[in-house]
Design an enzyme around this catalytic site. Sequence first.
Site, PDB file in Angstrom:
ATOM      1  N   ASP A 175      46.334  38.138  25.318  1.00  0.00           N
ATOM      2  CA  ASP A 175      46.796  37.468  26.522  1.00  0.00           C
ATOM      3  C   ASP A 175      45.953  38.032  27.647  1.00  0.00           C
ATOM      4  OD1 ASP A 175      48.926  35.446  27.322  1.00  0.00           O
ATOM      5  OD2 ASP A 175      48.969  36.897  28.962  1.00  0.00           O
TER       6      ASP A 175
ATOM      7  N   HIS B 264      36.426  42.526  29.662  1.00  0.00           N
ATOM      8  CA  HIS B 264      37.793  43.009  29.449  1.00  0.00           C
ATOM      9  C   HIS B 264      38.183  42.914  27.973  1.00  0.00           C
ATOM     10  CE1 HIS B 264      37.429  38.811  30.169  1.00  0.00           C
ATOM     11  NE2 HIS B 264      38.700  38.521  29.923  1.00  0.00           N
TER      12      HIS B 264
HETATM   13  P1  IMP Z   1      46.421  32.847  28.031  1.00  0.00           P
HETATM   14  O1  IMP Z   1      46.081  34.268  27.745  1.00  0.00           O
HETATM   15  O2  IMP Z   1      46.330  31.994  26.821  1.00  0.00           O
HETATM   16  O3  IMP Z   1      47.687  32.723  28.802  1.00  0.00           O
HETATM   17  O4  IMP Z   1      45.269  32.253  28.950  1.00  0.00           O
HETATM   18  C1  IMP Z   1      44.499  33.043  29.735  1.00  0.00           C
HETATM   19  C2  IMP Z   1      43.588  32.229  30.622  1.00  0.00           C
HETATM   20  O5  IMP Z   1      42.861  33.171  31.420  1.00  0.00           O
HETATM   21  C3  IMP Z   1      42.541  31.458  29.855  1.00  0.00           C
HETATM   22  O6  IMP Z   1      42.899  30.138  29.644  1.00  0.00           O
HETATM   23  C4  IMP Z   1      41.342  31.544  30.793  1.00  0.00           C
HETATM   24  O7  IMP Z   1      41.421  30.563  31.721  1.00  0.00           O
HETATM   25  C5  IMP Z   1      41.524  32.840  31.532  1.00  0.00           C
HETATM   26  N1  IMP Z   1      40.670  33.832  30.891  1.00  0.00           N
HETATM   27  C6  IMP Z   1      41.049  34.808  30.031  1.00  0.00           C
HETATM   28  N2  IMP Z   1      39.973  35.491  29.604  1.00  0.00           N
HETATM   29  C7  IMP Z   1      38.914  34.909  30.188  1.00  0.00           C
HETATM   30  C8  IMP Z   1      37.523  35.166  30.099  1.00  0.00           C
HETATM   31  O8  IMP Z   1      37.030  36.026  29.361  1.00  0.00           O
HETATM   32  N3  IMP Z   1      36.751  34.376  30.843  1.00  0.00           N
HETATM   33  C9  IMP Z   1      37.238  33.393  31.652  1.00  0.00           C
HETATM   34  N4  IMP Z   1      38.512  33.095  31.751  1.00  0.00           N
HETATM   35  C10 IMP Z   1      39.364  33.864  31.021  1.00  0.00           C
END
Ligand code: IMP
Length: 212
Positions: A76, A198
């Site tokens: 996440d 990250h």
């Molecule tokens: P979740 O973790 O599925 O809730 O979504 C996290 C959101 O954060 C993703 O859809 C991306 O938009 C953004 N995100 C997470 N990691 C990255 C990355 O490495 N690059 C760009 N956007 C990121």
Amino acid sequence: MSAPRRLTGKLVIATHNAGKLREMNELMAPYGITCISAGELGLPEPEETGTTFMANALIKAHSAASRAHLPALADDSGLCVDALDGAPGIYSARWAGESKDFTAAMARIESEISAKGCTEPHQRKGWFISALAIVWPDGHEECFEGRIDGTLVNPPRGTAGFGYDPIFLPEGHERTFGEMTSEEKHGLPADGSLALSHRARAFQLLAKACLA
Ligand code: IMP
């Protein structure tokens, strides 16, 4: 405290996000683990009701591990903007809406920070967080977190990567994540010193504890 549990054999990557899946597969590639995605197994996407990145990673990993009867790894992650008190944070995916429109999500960040008069680089600080959770079918959990600080640029630069990559200029670099190859974004040094992204930073901790 007991030693971290080691990963062997098959692992479910508990994500339906194609960008994250590709990066996790790349990071896992050297370790001889067979990765299967939650999408390939037809697993549902659980509701992310947690209030922290790690709580949401654990929700996704528990859901996949109990359904697939295999260890499951969930990430996440999201972008936190200093001038927006850490938003969008755990709502990073939601800011892109149902249509997953990250051009619109990046424009919203720009419009909210410019409304606050943040034009100088030092006023445009942000950071990405990746919370990684591995959960085994018996409920055992291992958790790792990585962070990279940077500056938010406008206009967005580059077409590589995914999500908010084109507006994120990592500290000490001149190209955004959107202008880097995947290998550059991971930035995994052969000597084991700190990776760049990250996700790669969290993965280094995971690899040290649970792989090799
Ligand atoms: P979740 O973790 O599925 O809730 O979504 C996290 C959101 O954060 C993703 O859809 C991306 O938009 C953004 N995100 C997470 N990691 C990255 C990355 O490495 N690059 C760009 N956007 C990121």
